[in-house]
Design an enzyme around this catalytic site. Structure first.
Site, mmCIF file in Angstrom:
data_model
loop_
_atom_site.group_PDB
_atom_site.id
_atom_site.type_symbol
_atom_site.label_atom_id
_atom_site.label_comp_id
_atom_site.label_asym_id
_atom_site.label_seq_id
_atom_site.Cartn_x
_atom_site.Cartn_y
_atom_site.Cartn_z
ATOM 1 N N HIS A 118 0.835 -1.204 0.000
ATOM 2 C CA HIS A 118 0.000 0.000 0.000
ATOM 3 C C HIS A 118 0.876 1.265 0.000
ATOM 4 C CE1 HIS A 118 -3.659 2.353 1.288
ATOM 5 N NE2 HIS A 118 -2.691 3.163 1.706
ATOM 6 N N GLU A 119 1.782 1.352 0.959
ATOM 7 C CA GLU A 119 2.600 2.561 1.076
ATOM 8 C C GLU A 119 3.536 2.710 -0.119
ATOM 9 O OE1 GLU A 119 1.630 4.680 3.049
ATOM 10 O OE2 GLU A 119 0.404 3.428 4.357
ATOM 11 N N HIS A 124 3.480 6.667 -6.812
ATOM 12 C CA HIS A 124 2.657 7.785 -7.294
ATOM 13 C C HIS A 124 3.456 9.092 -7.185
ATOM 14 C CE1 HIS A 124 -1.689 9.669 -7.069
ATOM 15 N NE2 HIS A 124 -1.128 9.844 -8.242
HETATM 16 ZN ZN ZN Z 1 -2.967 5.256 1.927
#
Ligand code: ZN
Length: 680
Positions: free
Chosen positions: A467-468, A474
């Site tokens: 997730h991180e 991004h």
């Molecule tokens: Zn998040």
């Protein structure tokens, strides 16, 4: 020793990675004051010069705020991961300076008009990214109240400061109320079923208070341990009652902590802010900066999910009651659900740790990203860091060209904030001068390595890591030149979790398992039968979990939509109405869940709680392209990179999604991943 005029302030050194080992608390306030002073002078000079073009106004403004972020970022980071009294003081001293500066810039009418002039005169000469920078900036001036006349502008400012005080009061009441309650147990038989770590904490608390037995406080870990594990039904009921009546007029608590009046004031003032800025309601105001287009779209979205998950939730609850062999009260549900999960799936997160050493999971995660996005990730030694656990990595393209860099700091320790997050260290910028590459911090709080064991992760933690890292990619793989819309900047709140939740999906793939899993003693990947049982946990009681999130989201929208400047919504009535539509669990009349709903009354999720589900639908649907084309399908990967990951905030989030997926998002993938598709 104080930083003197002759010692260069390491926070102000330009163009290099932060010199963490040289940064002292005494450097913080002088650096921030200097940058703010220089920015104020430069803004005044720009306005005096009176030439308002992209080059003469926007470029220096972007550079100024990039520099401010770059100076402040290592301070915020150190305050979070290497906290101490002196640093915290320096950090807190800067908060009002920064917020005053931001209000001042946001309400600067001359600056607003100068931006508007650029928008009017440059028009078609701007590229789409530049147009987006301007569009967002003009929007934010308006949301800061720049266009209001004297009295209304004043009122706006007063409401904003009153709201921040009320929101802080809401949090304080909640915390003080919880702190005032304890449960003292002296009969060991009442503690049957509780896990050792919860018992250990309660024992220590009793010793600290010089009492016999065990003392439980009302924090989430204690509540969760009792409500899911305690065999003593009366103990569960006692905890449940205390938890769901915090900061209310119900239950065992002092009425002085009651949040009801504070909540009404918050709702009324938010409605007044919206009305000052000519929005129909605070929901419209909140959505002005989000991907969702209007309140109807959000409520249709939530109602649609409800229609598809309420039947599953009902069936799950019926099944649970049948299995328990008795009608269940609110304080029985988590307890029997945990027992049922153990019986049906027979797997716990703790027993998975040996198969997921941190280094293996990281290497596998990097391998997945390299294959998907055509990048290379290499560790670089000899970089100045803040702690021996910190590492530094470079991301390059296939030709070895640098794209971005990131630090990791993965293990829990004292004086480090809990949780996991990605934060910006430096944003990408190219405005004439050499390209500034983006830099990120990836921070987790995993269990540190033991004497003879490496750091070992649960599968939940592997998912957190993915997730991180999605947020990290991004931020780093952006190709946008203007810092206010590069990376995660300028991305709407309800779309920013798309890349992060998207990456999570890979941690649930059979094909990825051998890359991320190798038993720390035998080197074997997690056996298939264990992995299959693990996959089952993803779908266990998915309907019940879904309707719970929908209840919170619909309540949040409902109370904000039906409050006006003249009066707040009837909180209890709105909640009762929402529950009658989506809740399938018994709720006792004394339940005052809303009085403890910090996300919306204390913080940033006001009229925005739906964002969790919204982004989950986007990410699941984006990921479904890889389910169709193959987990490691490189063309799909580069399309995700080109259309979404690299675009920052330069593109409307819905346009970006449609460009990637070829259509607007639909709910099917999320429902399928949660095992709810059969209901659709
Ligand atoms: Zn998040």
């Amino acid at each position: 020793m104080n930083a003197t005029d002759t010692t260069p302030n390491p926070l102000l050194q330009e163009g290099r990675l932060p010199a963490f080992s040289s940064i002292e608390p005494s450097h913080v306030e002088p650096a921030i004051r200097q940058v703010l002073e220089e920015n104020r002078a430069e803004i005044a000079a720009l306005l005096d010069a009176g030439v308002f073009t992209w080059e003469s106004l926007l470029v220096p403004m972007e550079q100024m705020h990039h520099r401010l972020d770059r100076v402040w970022s290592p301070v915020g980071h150190l305050n979070a991961v290497m906290n101490n009294e002196e640093l915290r003081k320096a950090y807190n001293a800067c908060l009002p300076l920064l917020s005053d500066y931001s209000t001042e810039v946001g309400q600067n009418e001359a600056l607003y008009k100068a931006y508007a002039r650029v928008a009017d005169t440059a028009g078609d000469a701007l590229n789409p990214a530049q147009a987006m920078v301007l569009r967002q900036a003009l929007r934010d001036f308006k949301l800061a109240g720049v266009a209001l006349d004297g009295e209304a502008k004043q009122r706006y400012g007063d409401i904003m400061s009153e709201l921040s005080a009320l929101q802080a009061k809401f949090e304080e009441n909640l915390l003080d109320c919880a702190n005032a309650w304890v449960c003292h147990v002296t009969d060991e038989a009442r503690l049957s079923g509780l896990p050792d770590n919860a018992l250990g904490r309660a024992r220590e608390e009793a010793e600290r208070r010089e009492l016999d037995g065990w003392v439980f406080t009302l924090d989430f870990p204690a509540y969760q341990a009792v409500i899911t594990r305690a065999d003593d039904r009366a103990l569960r009921e006692e905890f449940y009652t205390a938890w769901v009546t915090r900061a209310s007029d119900q239950g065992p608590h002092d009425a002085k902590f009651d949040n009801a009046a504070t909540m009404r004031s918050i709702l009324r003032l938010r409605a007044e802010v919206a009305s000052l800025l000519a929005f129909d309601s605070y929901v419209d105001y909140s959505l002005a900066t989000k991907m969702a287009r209007n309140p109807n779209e959000v409520s249709d979205f939530l109602n649609d999910l409800a229609a598809r998950s309420v039947p599953a939730a009902k069936a799950e609850f019926t099944d649970l009651e049948a299995w328990a062999g008795q009608p269940l009260e609110a304080w029985d549900i988590a307890y029997y659900a945990e027992k049922l999960r153990q019986e049906r799936l027979g797997i716990s997160q703790e027993e998975l740790r040996p198969w997921f050493p941190v280094d293996k999971a990281m290497a596998g995660l990097f391998a997945v990203a390299e294959r998907l996005f055509g990048i290379r990730i290499t560790e670089q030694a000899d970089v100045d860091v803040w702690h021996q656990d910190a590492r530094f990595y470079r991301i390059t393209d296939k030709d070895g060209q640098l794209l971005g860099q990131f630090y990791t700091d993965l293990y829990a320790r004292r004086h480090k904030r809990g949780g996991a997050w990605m934060d910006e260290c430096v944003g990408r910028m190219q405005l004439g001068e050499p390209l500034v590459h983006p830099v990120a911090f990836l921070v987790c709080n995993f269990m540190p390595p033991g004497k003879d064991k490496p750091g070992l992760l649960t599968h939940d933690e592997v998912v957190t890591l993915f997730h991180e890292f999605g947020h990290t990619l991004h931020h780093l793989l952006t190709r946008v030149d203007y810092p206010s819309v590069s990376g995660i900047n300028g991305v709407p709140w309800d779309a920013v979790e798309l890349p992060s939740q998207f990456m999570e999906n890979f941690a649930w793939e059979h094909e990825v398992l051998p890359l991320i899993s190798a038993h720390f003693e035998t080197g074997q990947p997690l056996p298939d039968d264990m992995f299959d049982r693990l996959l089952g946990t993803r779908k266990f009681h998915a309907g019940l979990q879904m309707v719970r999130q929908l209840e919170f989201s619909l309540f949040d929208l409902g109370v904000h939509a039906s409050s006006t400047p003249d009066g707040a919504a009837d909180v209890d009535a709105v909640l009762a109405d929402v529950r009658s539509r989506v809740s399938v669990l018994p709720t006792p009349p004394f339940n005052r869940f809303a009085n403890g709903f910090s996300h919306i009354f204390g913080g940033g999720y006001a009229a925005g709680y739906y964002s969790y589900k919204w982004a989950e639908v986007l990410s699941a649907d984006a990921y479904s392209l890889f389910e169709e084309n193959g987990v490691f399908d490189a063309p799909s990967g580069s399309r995700f990179l080109d259309e979404i990951l690299s675009r920052g905030g330069t593109r409307d989030a819905m346009d970006a999604f449609v460009a990637f997926r070829g259509r607007e998002p639909d709910l099917d993938a999320l429902l399928r991943h949660s095992g709810l598709a059969a209901q659709a």
